[in-house]
Write a protein that holds these residues in place. Structure first.
Motif, PDB file in Angstrom:
ATOM      1  N   ILE A   1     114.349   1.631  18.262  1.00  0.00           N
ATOM      2  CA  ILE A   1     113.432   2.408  19.473  1.00  0.00           C
ATOM      3  C   ILE A   1     114.571   1.639  20.488  1.00  0.00           C
ATOM      4  CG2 ILE A   1     112.097   0.758  19.899  1.00  0.00           C
ATOM      5  CD1 ILE A   1     110.399   2.843  20.866  1.00  0.00           C
ATOM      6  N   ARG A   2     114.841   3.243  21.255  1.00  0.00           N
ATOM      7  CA  ARG A   2     115.590   2.918  22.327  1.00  0.00           C
ATOM      8  C   ARG A   2     115.394   1.359  23.448  1.00  0.00           C
ATOM      9  NH1 ARG A   2     116.878   8.112  25.566  1.00  0.00           N
ATOM     10  NH2 ARG A   2     115.213   7.793  25.988  1.00  0.00           N
ATOM     11  N   SER A   3     114.013   1.269  23.899  1.00  0.00           N
ATOM     12  CA  SER A   3     113.835  -0.100  24.991  1.00  0.00           C
ATOM     13  C   SER A   3     112.878  -1.631  24.149  1.00  0.00           C
ATOM     14  CB  SER A   3     112.842   0.226  25.962  1.00  0.00           C
ATOM     15  OG  SER A   3     111.702   1.360  25.609  1.00  0.00           O
ATOM     16  N   ASP A   4     111.125  -0.733  24.043  1.00  0.00           N
ATOM     17  CA  ASP A   4     110.508  -2.311  23.683  1.00  0.00           C
ATOM     18  C   ASP A   4     109.964  -2.003  22.461  1.00  0.00           C
ATOM     19  OD1 ASP A   4     111.107  -2.394  25.854  1.00  0.00           O
ATOM     20  OD2 ASP A   4     109.193  -0.880  27.071  1.00  0.00           O
TER      21      ASP A   4
ATOM     22  N   VAL B   1     102.326  -2.811  22.618  1.00  0.00           N
ATOM     23  CA  VAL B   1     103.795  -2.323  22.851  1.00  0.00           C
ATOM     24  C   VAL B   1     103.688  -3.682  23.912  1.00  0.00           C
ATOM     25  CG1 VAL B   1     104.527  -0.619  24.458  1.00  0.00           C
ATOM     26  CG2 VAL B   1     102.842   0.056  22.913  1.00  0.00           C
TER      27      VAL B   1
ATOM     28  N   VAL C   1     107.147  -2.008  19.294  1.00  0.00           N
ATOM     29  CA  VAL C   1     105.840  -0.824  19.368  1.00  0.00           C
ATOM     30  C   VAL C   1     105.528  -1.284  17.584  1.00  0.00           C
ATOM     31  CG1 VAL C   1     104.301   0.771  19.180  1.00  0.00           C
ATOM     32  CG2 VAL C   1     106.574   0.654  20.369  1.00  0.00           C
TER      33      VAL C   1
END
Lengths: 325, 325
Positions: free
Chosen positions: A125-128, A47, A130
């Motif tokens: 995905i919204r942020s990071d 992540v 993976v």
């Protein structure tokens, strides 16, 4: 970025494994397992901002490592990797260049082992970022190296060196005591692009009773797992632990890195004393560094003891434990 | 939350597959494949706020669906699911109760198929849950159902009903035109806990030439994939498409849901006309609803045509395409 275009771009143009019947391009992949082998399977996730940062590692290096940590698990079973599947969650800041480089990093390592990419998923995905990699390997029937077969008298060994990855991370974080006159690039590469020890694992699988773990969470943690599974005590000697000669220049307390640093992805395990010489010879032939670091003791305490001069210390796992609060 | 405790809690207390040699508890899992079978593998990821929301679905339902979508891919190959691996990225708001319920949802469905959880990873993440499931199944050698074998004259079929999942999602989002006198729970369950059509896929694999896709991205998208892979034109008839009788009450333009809604996880495909009767009989025996919805035409246009009364429309994929901007 278009999902179908992306899938088209990362779909391999050629495959290596002759047992592959249908690769990417249908609902699932199909392959014909070898009849004399067992299948070996594992999955690992990396992540962004937890396991990697793009200001420390390039996307290529992140991809390389995401596959390497999984191949290392196959190595720790004595297996040979064959296939991998990649699921990737892409945040808004993840453009095509990054994603393509991630896959190229994986492919660079996969090609070394003639592995084929046979599936995956690409989602938003919204942020990071993976990245989840599944690896499928094989091991000759009955030859897998587990953790539970260590016995009193066995020799404890490690392949390669310990602590280098932790030193590399500390260099990246500017946390080393002094980096003067040190080959920084060596330690950085060990952290960013670890090489799984497949060849060493393969040799281990040819012996009848080897326990094996890859050093992902730190030597202390891995040996504790073997001690617990085998119900033995493992004694190791501090002055035998293999490390890069520059390590002590980076940190006075370098033994912390060697014992608990983790992410070295070398192998550690035990082998009967009677097999040691033959094991050493085979490793030498393949240019694999192995070091005898201790011995298995008979009592069932399931513990790991570090002998350092006259001192004996019980080593707890102390590995990296993601949710400890 | 402690990672080792969590792993301990989600580790199965018993296993079902006799071919499993080593489950969770070592670096990788080991199993002995059946010699008369090929292995079938797929992976799918579900991301919080992209694929699911905990105000719409319980953690149990999310877990159930995360496994279901993968089993559905195995069904679409005519395979039988055997093993699954789960990698989960847990954000700060993800407490033990949520995580445990996610695994229970998966286990509930897995038990139906005597599947074993044989691996995984649990990691931390800053914002949203990410659940990646890998499923390994098997299919008798040479019997997998691909997309590329459709021929002119074949019958186009679908198992179950279309559009129900999209209707369920619209109900959750309060976007339906009217929900009066409608069995809302039926549609909600179709969306939240879809049932993979393994039994239907298994029957398909017993015929020599069946193409098969599961309806994840919408009927139009799946049939286009078959048309492209087989280089045929597929003609379907709007009034033959199976749907729940209440569907038109929820939306005047219900055909949108039936053609492009997706996530129904029923199967669609083609079968030679000569096999149709036997296929119908076998499905009836197993209480599986199948519907003849069209026929394969000979030209190589690789397109999908919808016939609606006198009108003919070319159906584009229009499936849900995650990155389209």
């Amino acid at each position: 970025m278009d999902e179908f275009d992306l899938i088209h771009r990362i779909t391999p143009k050629e495959t290596h494994q002759r047992s592959l019947v249908m690769g990417i391009g249908d609902d699932a992949s199909v392959y014909q397992p070898h009849s004399h082998c067992e299948e070996v399977v594992c999955v690992d996730t990396m992540v962004e901002h937890v396991h990697f940062r793009f200001d420390f590692s390039t996307p290529f290096e992140v991809g390389f490592k995401a596959l390497a940590v999984n191949i290392s698990d196959i190595a720790a079973m004595g297996g040979t990797p064959k296939y991998y599947l990649v699921s990737i969650a892409i945040p808004p800041h993840g453009d095509e260049t990054i994603v393509t480089a991630l896959y190229e990093g994986m492919k660079a390592l996969a090609d070394t082992y003639h592995m084929d990419l046979i599936g995956g998923d690409t989602v938003a995905i919204r942020s990071d970022f993976v990245i989840t990699v599944t690896v499928i390997g094989e091991v000759p029937k009955g030859k897998a190296c587990y953790r539970h077969s260590a016995q009193a008298g066995d020799i404890v060994f490690v392949t390669g060196e310990l602590g280098s990855s932790a030193a590399g991370l500390s260099l990246l974080m500017n946390e080393v005591e002094s980096a003067k006159a040190v080959d920084s690039d060596f330690f950085l590469e060990r952290h960013k692009m670890p090489q799984p020890h497949i060849a060493a694992g393969y040799i281990c699988s040819s012996f009848p009773r080897v326990t094996l773990n890859d050093v992902s969470d730190g030597l202390a943690s891995e040996l504790n797992e073997i001690a617990e599974a085998s119900r033995v005590t493992i004694e190791i000697e501090a002055d035998k632990l293999p490390k890069h000669p520059d390590l002590p220049m980076l940190r006075k307390d370098w033994l912390e890195w060697v014992l608990f640093g983790g992410e070295d992805f070398v192998l550690t395990g035990t082998i009967p004393e009677a097999d040691w010489e033959s094991f050493e010879i085979q490793c030498k032939k393949e240019d694999i560094q192995i070091t005898r670091i201790g011995q298995v003791k008979g009592d069932q305490a399931a513990s790991v003891i570090l002998k350092d001069n006259d001192q004996q210390t019980v080593l707890m796992k102390k590995g990296y434990n993601h949710f400890k609060k």
